[in-house]
Design a protein around this motif. Structure first.
Motif, PDB file in Angstrom:
ATOM      1  N   ILE A  85     -16.806   6.793  -1.454  1.00  0.00           N
ATOM      2  CA  ILE A  85     -16.141   7.064  -2.735  1.00  0.00           C
ATOM      3  C   ILE A  85     -14.641   7.247  -2.537  1.00  0.00           C
ATOM      4  O   ILE A  85     -13.828   6.684  -3.277  1.00  0.00           O
ATOM      5  CB  ILE A  85     -16.765   8.314  -3.398  1.00  0.00           C
ATOM      6  CG1 ILE A  85     -18.231   8.039  -3.774  1.00  0.00           C
ATOM      7  CG2 ILE A  85     -15.971   8.725  -4.637  1.00  0.00           C
ATOM      8  CD1 ILE A  85     -18.990   9.266  -4.202  1.00  0.00           C
ATOM      9  N   ILE A  86     -14.266   8.027  -1.523  1.00  0.00           N
ATOM     10  CA  ILE A  86     -12.843   8.302  -1.281  1.00  0.00           C
ATOM     11  C   ILE A  86     -12.093   7.033  -0.888  1.00  0.00           C
ATOM     12  O   ILE A  86     -11.005   6.748  -1.405  1.00  0.00           O
ATOM     13  CB  ILE A  86     -12.678   9.387  -0.196  1.00  0.00           C
ATOM     14  CG1 ILE A  86     -13.177  10.741  -0.719  1.00  0.00           C
ATOM     15  CG2 ILE A  86     -11.219   9.498   0.240  1.00  0.00           C
ATOM     16  CD1 ILE A  86     -13.189  11.833   0.324  1.00  0.00           C
ATOM     17  N   VAL A  87     -12.664   6.248   0.024  1.00  0.00           N
ATOM     18  CA  VAL A  87     -12.006   5.016   0.472  1.00  0.00           C
ATOM     19  C   VAL A  87     -11.873   4.033  -0.688  1.00  0.00           C
ATOM     20  O   VAL A  87     -10.838   3.379  -0.856  1.00  0.00           O
ATOM     21  CB  VAL A  87     -12.779   4.379   1.647  1.00  0.00           C
ATOM     22  CG1 VAL A  87     -12.239   2.982   1.960  1.00  0.00           C
ATOM     23  CG2 VAL A  87     -12.680   5.261   2.882  1.00  0.00           C
ATOM     24  N   SER A  88     -12.919   3.924  -1.503  1.00  0.00           N
ATOM     25  CA  SER A  88     -12.867   3.039  -2.673  1.00  0.00           C
ATOM     26  C   SER A  88     -11.762   3.473  -3.623  1.00  0.00           C
ATOM     27  O   SER A  88     -11.020   2.627  -4.158  1.00  0.00           O
ATOM     28  CB  SER A  88     -14.224   3.057  -3.383  1.00  0.00           C
ATOM     29  OG  SER A  88     -14.221   2.172  -4.477  1.00  0.00           O
ATOM     30  N   PHE A  89     -11.627   4.779  -3.823  1.00  0.00           N
ATOM     31  CA  PHE A  89     -10.575   5.299  -4.707  1.00  0.00           C
ATOM     32  C   PHE A  89      -9.192   5.003  -4.130  1.00  0.00           C
ATOM     33  O   PHE A  89      -8.293   4.554  -4.857  1.00  0.00           O
ATOM     34  CB  PHE A  89     -10.760   6.807  -4.900  1.00  0.00           C
ATOM     35  CG  PHE A  89      -9.686   7.443  -5.743  1.00  0.00           C
ATOM     36  CD1 PHE A  89      -9.723   7.329  -7.127  1.00  0.00           C
ATOM     37  CD2 PHE A  89      -8.628   8.132  -5.158  1.00  0.00           C
ATOM     38  CE1 PHE A  89      -8.728   7.905  -7.921  1.00  0.00           C
ATOM     39  CE2 PHE A  89      -7.637   8.710  -5.939  1.00  0.00           C
ATOM     40  CZ  PHE A  89      -7.681   8.599  -7.314  1.00  0.00           C
ATOM     41  N   ILE A  90      -9.012   5.225  -2.831  1.00  0.00           N
ATOM     42  CA  ILE A  90      -7.709   4.989  -2.195  1.00  0.00           C
ATOM     43  C   ILE A  90      -7.305   3.526  -2.331  1.00  0.00           C
ATOM     44  O   ILE A  90      -6.176   3.200  -2.692  1.00  0.00           O
ATOM     45  CB  ILE A  90      -7.744   5.407  -0.712  1.00  0.00           C
ATOM     46  CG1 ILE A  90      -7.838   6.928  -0.589  1.00  0.00           C
ATOM     47  CG2 ILE A  90      -6.484   4.904   0.019  1.00  0.00           C
ATOM     48  CD1 ILE A  90      -8.032   7.408   0.837  1.00  0.00           C
ATOM     49  N   ILE A  91      -8.248   2.634  -2.036  1.00  0.00           N
ATOM     50  CA  ILE A  91      -7.934   1.204  -2.027  1.00  0.00           C
ATOM     51  C   ILE A  91      -7.652   0.672  -3.430  1.00  0.00           C
ATOM     52  O   ILE A  91      -6.724  -0.118  -3.636  1.00  0.00           O
ATOM     53  CB  ILE A  91      -9.088   0.409  -1.382  1.00  0.00           C
ATOM     54  CG1 ILE A  91      -9.145   0.693   0.122  1.00  0.00           C
ATOM     55  CG2 ILE A  91      -8.916  -1.098  -1.618  1.00  0.00           C
ATOM     56  CD1 ILE A  91     -10.326   0.062   0.827  1.00  0.00           C
ATOM     57  N   ASN A  92      -8.425   1.121  -4.405  1.00  0.00           N
ATOM     58  CA  ASN A  92      -8.368   0.513  -5.743  1.00  0.00           C
ATOM     59  C   ASN A  92      -7.549   1.273  -6.773  1.00  0.00           C
ATOM     60  O   ASN A  92      -7.139   0.692  -7.778  1.00  0.00           O
ATOM     61  CB  ASN A  92      -9.792   0.335  -6.280  1.00  0.00           C
ATOM     62  CG  ASN A  92     -10.627  -0.585  -5.421  1.00  0.00           C
ATOM     63  OD1 ASN A  92     -10.181  -1.657  -5.029  1.00  0.00           O
ATOM     64  ND2 ASN A  92     -11.839  -0.168  -5.115  1.00  0.00           N
ATOM     65  N   LEU A 149      -1.010  -0.933   1.019  1.00  0.00           N
ATOM     66  CA  LEU A 149      -1.767  -1.374   2.191  1.00  0.00           C
ATOM     67  C   LEU A 149      -2.274  -2.800   1.995  1.00  0.00           C
ATOM     68  O   LEU A 149      -2.198  -3.638   2.911  1.00  0.00           O
ATOM     69  CB  LEU A 149      -2.936  -0.428   2.452  1.00  0.00           C
ATOM     70  CG  LEU A 149      -2.587   0.983   2.921  1.00  0.00           C
ATOM     71  CD1 LEU A 149      -3.838   1.842   3.035  1.00  0.00           C
ATOM     72  CD2 LEU A 149      -1.859   0.957   4.256  1.00  0.00           C
ATOM     73  N   LYS A 150      -2.779  -3.097   0.798  1.00  0.00           N
ATOM     74  CA  LYS A 150      -3.256  -4.455   0.519  1.00  0.00           C
ATOM     75  C   LYS A 150      -2.098  -5.453   0.521  1.00  0.00           C
ATOM     76  O   LYS A 150      -2.246  -6.585   0.997  1.00  0.00           O
ATOM     77  CB  LYS A 150      -3.995  -4.492  -0.815  1.00  0.00           C
ATOM     78  CG  LYS A 150      -5.355  -3.814  -0.782  1.00  0.00           C
ATOM     79  CD  LYS A 150      -6.117  -3.987  -2.081  1.00  0.00           C
ATOM     80  CE  LYS A 150      -5.577  -3.106  -3.171  1.00  0.00           C
ATOM     81  NZ  LYS A 150      -6.394  -3.133  -4.400  1.00  0.00           N
ATOM     82  N   ALA A 151      -0.951  -5.024   0.008  1.00  0.00           N
ATOM     83  CA  ALA A 151       0.223  -5.902  -0.007  1.00  0.00           C
ATOM     84  C   ALA A 151       0.666  -6.236   1.409  1.00  0.00           C
ATOM     85  O   ALA A 151       0.998  -7.392   1.722  1.00  0.00           O
ATOM     86  CB  ALA A 151       1.364  -5.234  -0.777  1.00  0.00           C
ATOM     87  N   VAL A 152       0.668  -5.241   2.282  1.00  0.00           N
ATOM     88  CA  VAL A 152       1.026  -5.471   3.690  1.00  0.00           C
ATOM     89  C   VAL A 152       0.028  -6.418   4.327  1.00  0.00           C
ATOM     90  O   VAL A 152       0.402  -7.297   5.122  1.00  0.00           O
ATOM     91  CB  VAL A 152       1.087  -4.133   4.457  1.00  0.00           C
ATOM     92  CG1 VAL A 152       1.260  -4.376   5.953  1.00  0.00           C
ATOM     93  CG2 VAL A 152       2.227  -3.269   3.933  1.00  0.00           C
ATOM     94  N   GLY A 153      -1.256  -6.263   3.987  1.00  0.00           N
ATOM     95  CA  GLY A 153      -2.278  -7.132   4.538  1.00  0.00           C
ATOM     96  C   GLY A 153      -2.138  -8.570   4.088  1.00  0.00           C
ATOM     97  O   GLY A 153      -2.351  -9.507   4.867  1.00  0.00           O
ATOM     98  N   ASN A 200       3.012   2.138   6.861  1.00  0.00           N
ATOM     99  CA  ASN A 200       1.703   1.794   6.324  1.00  0.00           C
ATOM    100  C   ASN A 200       0.747   1.310   7.411  1.00  0.00           C
ATOM    101  O   ASN A 200      -0.457   1.575   7.346  1.00  0.00           O
ATOM    102  CB  ASN A 200       1.841   0.719   5.238  1.00  0.00           C
ATOM    103  CG  ASN A 200       2.381   1.277   3.933  1.00  0.00           C
ATOM    104  OD1 ASN A 200       2.117   2.431   3.594  1.00  0.00           O
ATOM    105  ND2 ASN A 200       3.141   0.482   3.208  1.00  0.00           N
ATOM    106  N   ILE A 201       1.274   0.611   8.400  1.00  0.00           N
ATOM    107  CA  ILE A 201       0.432   0.167   9.519  1.00  0.00           C
ATOM    108  C   ILE A 201      -0.115   1.366  10.283  1.00  0.00           C
ATOM    109  O   ILE A 201      -1.315   1.452  10.582  1.00  0.00           O
ATOM    110  CB  ILE A 201       1.231  -0.759  10.461  1.00  0.00           C
ATOM    111  CG1 ILE A 201       1.450  -2.126   9.793  1.00  0.00           C
ATOM    112  CG2 ILE A 201       0.513  -0.938  11.797  1.00  0.00           C
ATOM    113  CD1 ILE A 201       2.365  -3.044  10.568  1.00  0.00           C
ATOM    114  N   ILE A 202       0.757   2.309  10.599  1.00  0.00           N
ATOM    115  CA  ILE A 202       0.326   3.512  11.325  1.00  0.00           C
ATOM    116  C   ILE A 202      -0.661   4.320  10.490  1.00  0.00           C
ATOM    117  O   ILE A 202      -1.689   4.788  10.999  1.00  0.00           O
ATOM    118  CB  ILE A 202       1.548   4.366  11.718  1.00  0.00           C
ATOM    119  CG1 ILE A 202       2.419   3.611  12.723  1.00  0.00           C
ATOM    120  CG2 ILE A 202       1.110   5.701  12.300  1.00  0.00           C
ATOM    121  CD1 ILE A 202       3.739   4.295  13.041  1.00  0.00           C
TER     122      ILE A 202
END
Length: 359
Positions: free
Chosen positions: A199-206, A214-218, A234-236
């Motif tokens: 839940i937490i990771v989904s919230f952070i990403i979206n 992070l997605k932009a860097v990727g 952001n990489i670190i």
């Protein structure tokens, strides 16, 4: 939706290939897969064991998927698991605190341990452009030999030098109410931690600016830098969060599914997390269900081996084939895209059918 279709195709192809192998040795694939499912889901105890088996894979899958989002390939989840599990076990074996406080400290220490173990590859990548695959592999082996030294030197078991002392039940994630609910299985509180992590990771990403950056860097590191984003930071940060998730996987494995750490073993869940992330399309919800699938496969093979003439080596080969197809899901997606484009092109080329009376 397309990622889900690709993942399902990967699973189906893997199962078909496994079935073909069963036919080659004279076994019945339907019977084999039936017993595999029974071994994983036949009763409450087996369901609980399947969920417990999947729990560390949820954490390592999230770890790899989170790093992928920033264009990083964290292949060091195994080492981060080891350090997280080692530090959590060290706290559990050393301190005598009330259970809620002790478990909270163990979880936090394991999380920090995994994060710090991933910090070094992240720093090397950000400052010196050292490829994270090389540095994380090296960190895996440093963790391996660290555990190899620390356990016999400071936490040696009563009967075996190759494993640590056994944690007291109060210093583990095992919960009597869960054990009773699932008829004596080794399911534990790690599953709840895994769901919270999803839940937490989904919230952070979206839902957060951090996730967007992070997605932009990727997607394009140089474009993100041109847009004013702090790429190195952001990489670190991505590697820290990725390592923290793997560290939690180590806590779940060594203080939940087990109560000791054995030396000389690099946990396979760290590498299986790569396949889980790929099969889950680097989506936290997808990772959760992919980990459950792998939990079913791992839990069910023993029963399949016992009830049929299918050797254990073939059961492990079936798992490896599914992992292989999961790893090639990018190729499957390209083929699917090509098929959809060709189909769309044919429709456009044929054009609408015009009746004679309409002209």
């Amino acid at each position: 939706m397309r990622h889900t279709i690709v993942s399902l195709i990967s699973i189906i192809l893997g199962l078909i290939a496994g079935g073909i192998l069963m036919l080659f040795i004279g076994s019945n694939p339907i019977e084999g897969y039936t017993y595999l499912l029974q071994g994983a889901l036949k009763n409450l105890e087996r369901i609980g064991n399947t969920l417990a088996t999947a729990t560390p894979l949820i954490f390592t899958g999230l770890s790899v998927a989170f790093a992928f989002r920033t264009g990083l390939f964290n292949i060091g989840a195994s080492g981060q698991m080891l350090i997280g599990g080692l530090l959590a076990s060290a706290v559990g074996l050393t301190y005598d605190l009330s259970r809620p406080v002790l478990l909270l400290v163990m979880v936090i220490v394991g999380l920090i341990g995994g994060a710090l173990w991933a910090f070094i590859p992240g720093l090397l990548k950000a400052k010196f452009n050292v490829h994270e695959v090389v540095s994380t592999i090296m960190m895996n082996w440093i963790a391996y030999w660290t555990v190899y030294y620390v356990i016999p030197s400071y936490f040696k078991g009563e009967f075996l030098e190759t494993e640590s002392k056994t944690l007291a039940d109060s210093a583990t994630l095992k919960a009597p109410f869960l054990t009773e609910m699932f008829a004596g299985s080794y399911i534990n509180l790690g599953l709840f931690l895994a769901v919270i992590a999803v839940i937490i990771v989904s919230f952070i990403i979206n839902k957060t600016t951090l996730g967007f950056e992070l997605k932009a860097v990727g997607f394009n590191r140089h474009a993100a830098e041109y847009a004013g984003m702090k790429v190195n930071r952001n990489i670190i940060l991505s590697m820290l969060i990725s390592g923290a998730l793997a560290g939690l996987g180590g806590v779940a494995l060594y203080t939940g599914n087990a109560s000791t750490i054995q030396i000389g073993i690099l946990p396979a869940q760290g590498y299986d997390g790569i396949a889980v992330a790929l099969l889950g399309a680097n989506n936290p919800i997808g990772v959760f269900f992919a980990a459950i699938l792998f939990g079913i496969l791992y839990s069910g093979t023993g029963f399949m081996n016992a009830m049929t003439e299918i050797p254990p080596e073939l059961a492990n080969t079936i798992i490896a084939i599914i992992i292989y197809f999961a790893a090639t899901s990018v190729m499957i997606e390209r083929l699917l895209n090509k098929f959809m484009k060709n189909r769309s092109h044919k429709k456009e080329k044929s054009g609408p059918v015009v009746e004679k009376g309409d002209s």
